[in-house]
Design a protein around this motif. Structure first.
Motif, PDB file in Angstrom:
ATOM      1  N   LEU A  31       0.811  -1.214   0.000  1.00 17.53           N
ATOM      2  CA  LEU A  31       0.000   0.000   0.000  1.00 17.53           C
ATOM      3  C   LEU A  31       0.847   1.268   0.000  1.00 17.53           C
ATOM      4  O   LEU A  31       0.369   2.337  -0.356  1.00 17.53           O
ATOM      5  N   ARG A  32       2.051   1.143   0.466  1.00 19.06           N
ATOM      6  CA  ARG A  32       2.907   2.330   0.499  1.00 19.06           C
ATOM      7  C   ARG A  32       4.360   1.907   0.466  1.00 19.06           C
ATOM      8  O   ARG A  32       4.706   0.806   0.902  1.00 19.06           O
ATOM      9  N   PRO A  33       5.216   2.775  -0.068  1.00 19.73           N
ATOM     10  CA  PRO A  33       6.643   2.460  -0.052  1.00 19.73           C
ATOM     11  C   PRO A  33       7.215   2.707   1.340  1.00 19.73           C
ATOM     12  O   PRO A  33       6.509   3.227   2.212  1.00 19.73           O
ATOM     13  N   ARG A  34       8.454   2.316   1.529  1.00 23.91           N
ATOM     14  CA  ARG A  34       9.059   2.645   2.819  1.00 23.91           C
ATOM     15  C   ARG A  34       9.201   4.154   2.904  1.00 23.91           C
ATOM     16  O   ARG A  34       9.347   4.849   1.899  1.00 23.91           O
ATOM     17  N   ASN A  35       9.133   4.687   4.119  1.00 23.73           N
ATOM     18  CA  ASN A  35       9.199   6.131   4.315  1.00 23.73           C
ATOM     19  C   ASN A  35      10.516   6.688   3.798  1.00 23.73           C
ATOM     20  O   ASN A  35      11.565   6.067   3.944  1.00 23.73           O
ATOM     21  N   ALA A  36      10.448   7.883   3.216  1.00 19.98           N
ATOM     22  CA  ALA A  36      11.661   8.625   2.892  1.00 19.98           C
ATOM     23  C   ALA A  36      11.858   9.672   3.998  1.00 19.98           C
ATOM     24  O   ALA A  36      10.897  10.034   4.675  1.00 19.98           O
ATOM     25  N   PRO A  37      13.092  10.159   4.166  1.00 23.91           N
ATOM     26  CA  PRO A  37      13.335  11.123   5.258  1.00 23.91           C
ATOM     27  C   PRO A  37      12.419  12.346   5.228  1.00 23.91           C
ATOM     28  O   PRO A  37      12.069  12.880   6.275  1.00 23.91           O
ATOM     29  N   LYS A  38      11.988  12.779   4.049  1.00 29.49           N
ATOM     30  CA  LYS A  38      11.116  13.966   3.997  1.00 29.49           C
ATOM     31  C   LYS A  38       9.685  13.652   4.439  1.00 29.49           C
ATOM     32  O   LYS A  38       8.896  14.567   4.656  1.00 29.49           O
ATOM     33  N   ASP A  39       9.335  12.358   4.545  1.00 30.35           N
ATOM     34  CA  ASP A  39       7.968  11.966   4.905  1.00 30.35           C
ATOM     35  C   ASP A  39       7.725  11.944   6.408  1.00 30.35           C
ATOM     36  O   ASP A  39       6.580  11.794   6.842  1.00 30.35           O
ATOM     37  N   VAL A  40       8.776  12.013   7.187  1.00 29.69           N
ATOM     38  CA  VAL A  40       8.615  11.868   8.637  1.00 29.69           C
ATOM     39  C   VAL A  40       9.446  12.906   9.385  1.00 29.69           C
ATOM     40  O   VAL A  40      10.393  13.482   8.845  1.00 29.69           O
ATOM     41  N   ALA A  41       9.050  13.127  10.619  1.00 31.83           N
ATOM     42  CA  ALA A  41       9.859  13.930  11.535  1.00 31.83           C
ATOM     43  C   ALA A  41      10.183  13.053  12.737  1.00 31.83           C
ATOM     44  O   ALA A  41       9.417  12.144  13.074  1.00 31.83           O
TER      45      ALA A  41
ATOM     46  N   GLY B 257      17.232  26.152  13.436  1.00 31.80           N
ATOM     47  CA  GLY B 257      16.989  26.556  12.057  1.00 31.80           C
ATOM     48  C   GLY B 257      16.386  25.477  11.185  1.00 31.80           C
ATOM     49  O   GLY B 257      16.055  25.719  10.028  1.00 31.80           O
ATOM     50  N   MET B 258      16.239  24.264  11.733  1.00 33.15           N
ATOM     51  CA  MET B 258      15.663  23.187  10.926  1.00 33.15           C
ATOM     52  C   MET B 258      14.141  23.214  11.031  1.00 33.15           C
ATOM     53  O   MET B 258      13.567  23.798  11.941  1.00 33.15           O
ATOM     54  N   MET B 259      13.484  22.528  10.074  1.00 33.07           N
ATOM     55  CA  MET B 259      12.036  22.501  10.054  1.00 33.07           C
ATOM     56  C   MET B 259      11.531  21.658  11.227  1.00 33.07           C
ATOM     57  O   MET B 259      11.895  20.493  11.360  1.00 33.07           O
ATOM     58  N   GLY B 260      10.697  22.281  12.054  1.00 39.78           N
ATOM     59  CA  GLY B 260      10.182  21.560  13.215  1.00 39.78           C
ATOM     60  C   GLY B 260       9.906  22.540  14.328  1.00 39.78           C
ATOM     61  O   GLY B 260       9.819  23.754  14.092  1.00 39.78           O
ATOM     62  N   GLY B 261       9.736  22.034  15.535  1.00 36.13           N
ATOM     63  CA  GLY B 261       9.457  22.916  16.653  1.00 36.13           C
ATOM     64  C   GLY B 261       9.446  22.158  17.965  1.00 36.13           C
ATOM     65  O   GLY B 261       9.530  20.928  17.986  1.00 36.13           O
ATOM     66  N   GLY B 262       9.313  22.924  19.034  1.00 34.41           N
ATOM     67  CA  GLY B 262       9.296  22.322  20.363  1.00 34.41           C
ATOM     68  C   GLY B 262       7.891  22.347  20.940  1.00 34.41           C
ATOM     69  O   GLY B 262       7.008  23.047  20.447  1.00 34.41           O
TER      70      GLY B 262
ATOM     71  N   VAL C  54      10.220  18.228  17.737  1.00 38.44           N
ATOM     72  CA  VAL C  54      10.042  17.431  16.533  1.00 38.44           C
ATOM     73  C   VAL C  54      10.849  18.106  15.436  1.00 38.44           C
ATOM     74  O   VAL C  54      10.769  19.325  15.278  1.00 38.44           O
ATOM     75  N   VAL C  55      11.629  17.344  14.701  1.00 39.17           N
ATOM     76  CA  VAL C  55      12.424  17.936  13.620  1.00 39.17           C
ATOM     77  C   VAL C  55      12.376  17.018  12.415  1.00 39.17           C
ATOM     78  O   VAL C  55      12.416  15.791  12.547  1.00 39.17           O
ATOM     79  N   ARG C  56      12.205  17.637  11.223  1.00 42.35           N
ATOM     80  CA  ARG C  56      12.030  16.796  10.054  1.00 42.35           C
ATOM     81  C   ARG C  56      13.312  16.036   9.763  1.00 42.35           C
ATOM     82  O   ARG C  56      14.412  16.584   9.831  1.00 42.35           O
ATOM     83  N   LEU C  57      13.124  14.775   9.397  1.00 40.58           N
ATOM     84  CA  LEU C  57      14.270  13.869   9.323  1.00 40.58           C
ATOM     85  C   LEU C  57      15.244  14.243   8.217  1.00 40.58           C
ATOM     86  O   LEU C  57      16.459  14.094   8.390  1.00 40.58           O
ATOM     87  N   ASP C  58      14.758  14.751   7.078  1.00 45.87           N
ATOM     88  CA  ASP C  58      15.725  15.115   6.024  1.00 45.87           C
ATOM     89  C   ASP C  58      16.644  16.244   6.491  1.00 45.87           C
ATOM     90  O   ASP C  58      17.846  16.220   6.235  1.00 45.87           O
ATOM     91  N   ASP C  59      16.061  17.222   7.202  1.00 45.78           N
ATOM     92  CA  ASP C  59      16.881  18.307   7.745  1.00 45.78           C
ATOM     93  C   ASP C  59      17.884  17.783   8.774  1.00 45.78           C
ATOM     94  O   ASP C  59      19.040  18.206   8.817  1.00 45.78           O
TER      95      ASP C  59
END
Lengths: 94, 433
Positions: free
Chosen positions: B174-184, B221-226, B240-245
């Motif tokens: 149903l879905r591919p494995r997550n890519a770093p931009k898909d998760v935080a 400076g990364m995408m995310g927040g506290g 939470v911080v986005r995994l690709d960042d």
């Protein structure tokens, strides 16, 4: 607040360790030939991965089971599944 | 337990909010349901980075808060922009939010999920904790059950509510494995404090609670927040911080958390607290759900497994979407059972119900939020601008005062914010949030 380094943080948590069935295995050939970044050394929030003489070694006992390493790692280098039922981290607060 | 006959009407994998809601709803309708959970007790593997927006649960279980182990009803929401040494906050408070049926609660998942699974059990679901499901059992292209070790459990439909990694949905194609931009990546600490200290420190009356979000310096400076949520006698504090960042920066989430907890403007909120737990969990990026298929022959995917999460920059939602999707999954399956048809065609009613209800409507509304939030000036330039602007207004150092426009212009120059960028971001914010 003075926060201890990762081992101290993990010491707060309860783990039911499954010594006989580690849930993480590394294919060192793939790891050492295809990966240039070694992101596992920094992205893992539990510092599960360390490097010894060029080889990545996982300490599976204190893994928080988030799955971050699987996503960060190059395909095929890491075999990672959840620990067997009842094993692994047990959050008391969550 | 192996056989070719069906053991249950439905198998639900994962006793989080999505799985418990689905199991409860189906059990109430008279279906035989097994709810499988890998943790020794439901909730023991789960961690929340948000508060529970509770309207959907109150609809499913009216007055649930009378018996559920909720922590505090949230009556105060703050959003704080942080720089290294200054902060600027929006602070919304409403006494109305502290009265039944309430709007949101802080919860601790080890307690809350165990309660929710218990409610499903009382409704008739067979709860099996301590069992790790290894894979779906697929025959002739249809999911017909699950395998856990040497055991196979069979049912005409499986609800994959197995969390952000959803190995089940992946294995079912149903879905591919997550890519770093898909998760935080979320990391969180529980800090124990006496309840009266929490109430005094956060200006709360009695059981009321606060939900605080932090942008800026928290994520370097990364995408995310506290975030910081008040529980009865503890605080949930994390980021939470986005995994690709995170991968690209080489920064460590544990160090970001330590720096956040040690920030001169956060530290006073935690003073004399006792660290009690450290945890980490993946959070689906809002928008990733749009790309997933949500059903196939014999399977539907719900909650985090389906990527149902919203981060608008101000509001973080997951548990309410999980419960809403669990209810839609249950209703689609109840309908499929009366038709005796669990094909993808029949289960597409799940998607219809999600689109008719709030889950997919809200996800569509905020579909552009990730794109908007992927502007790094939000995490560095704006907090700097706002705090410099307010510094210019409030700090008097004996030099003559300037008009607001002059102060603002200087703050823009100092923070590197350009008027054209500001206008562009304002328009995009209006459209995305």
């Amino acid at each position: 607040m003075n926060v201890p380094p990762v081992p101290g943080l993990l010491g707060l948590d309860h783990f039911e360790v499954d010594r006989d069935h580690p849930h993480i295995a590394i294919d060192h050939d793939v790891c050492e030939t295809r990966c240039t970044q070694r992101s596992c050394l920094t992205v893992c929030p539990a510092d599960v991965y360390t490097e010894h003489e060029g080889r990545i070694i996982p300490d599976t006992a204190a893994c928080l089971e988030c799955g971050t390493c699987v996503i960060a790692c190059v395909p095929e280098a890491l075999s990672w599944h959840y620990p067997d039922g009842t094993h692994g981290v047990q959050y008391r607060y969550g | 337990m192996t056989g070719t006959t069906e053991d249950f009407d439905a198998i639900v994998v994962g006793a989080g909010p999505a799985g418990c809601a689905a199991a409860y709803r189906m059990s109430m309708a008279g279906l035989s349901v097994v709810l499988i959970e890998r943790g020794e007790t439901p909730g023991s593997k789960n961690l929340s980075g948000g508060v529970l927006y509770s309207a959907v649960l109150n609809e499913l279980i009216p007055g649930f808060y009378e018996t559920a182990p909720v922590e505090r009803p949230i009556t105060r929401h703050t959003t704080t922009f942080l720089t290294k040494e200054a902060s600027c906050s929006l602070d919304y408070r409403s006494a109305g939010l502290g009265a039944p049926p309430y709007n949101a609660f802080s919860v601790l998942r080890a307690k809350f999920d165990e309660w929710f699974a218990g409610v499903a059990e009382q409704a008739g679901a067979f709860v099996m904790p301590g069992i790790r499901v290894d894979e779906p059992v697929v025959e002739n292209g249809a999911v017909v059950g699950v395998r856990a070790g040497d055991d196979v459990l069979r049912a005409p439909v499986v609800v994959a509510a197995d969390g952000a990694n959803s190995f089940l949905a992946q294995a079912a194609g149903l879905r591919p494995r997550n890519a770093p931009k898909d998760v935080a990546l979320g990391v969180k600490a529980i800090i124990r404090l006496p309840r009266h200290t929490i109430e005094n420190r956060f200006g709360l009356v009695g059981d009321e609670g606060a939900a605080c979000s932090f942008d800026g310096e928290v994520t370097a400076g990364m995408m995310g927040g506290g975030f910081l949520y008040t529980n009865i006698d503890s605080l949930s504090v994390g980021l939470v911080v986005r995994l690709d960042d995170l991968i690209e920066s080489g920064a460590k989430a544990s160090q970001l958390l330590a720096d956040f907890l040690d920030h001169p403007l956060v530290q006073p909120l935690l003073r004399d607290g006792e660290l009690a737990e450290y945890g980490a969990h993946l959070v689906p990026e809002s928008g990733s759900a749009m790309t997933h298929r949500l059903f196939t022959d014999g399977m539907v995917v719900a909650g985090d497994a389906a990527g149902f999460a919203i981060n608008s920059g101000l509001v973080v939602r997951g548990m309410d979407l999980a419960i809403g999707s669990g209810v839609c999954a249950a209703d689609a399956i109840i309908q499929a059972k009366t038709l005796g048809d669990f094909s993808a065609h029949s289960l597409s009613a799940y998607q219809d119900r999600l689109e008719d209800g709030f889950v997919l409507k809200d996800l569509h509304t905020y579909a552009r939020a990730p794109h908007f939030l992927d502007r790094h000036q939000l995490y560095s330039t704006y907090p700097e601008f706002l705090t410099q602007l307010l510094h210019g207004i409030f700090a008097t150092d004996g030099t003559p005062r300037q008009h607001l426009v002059t102060v603002a212009r200087r703050a823009m120059n100092d923070s590197g914010l350009r008027m054209s960028a500001l206008m562009g971001d304002a328009v995009a914010a209006g459209r995305s949030l």
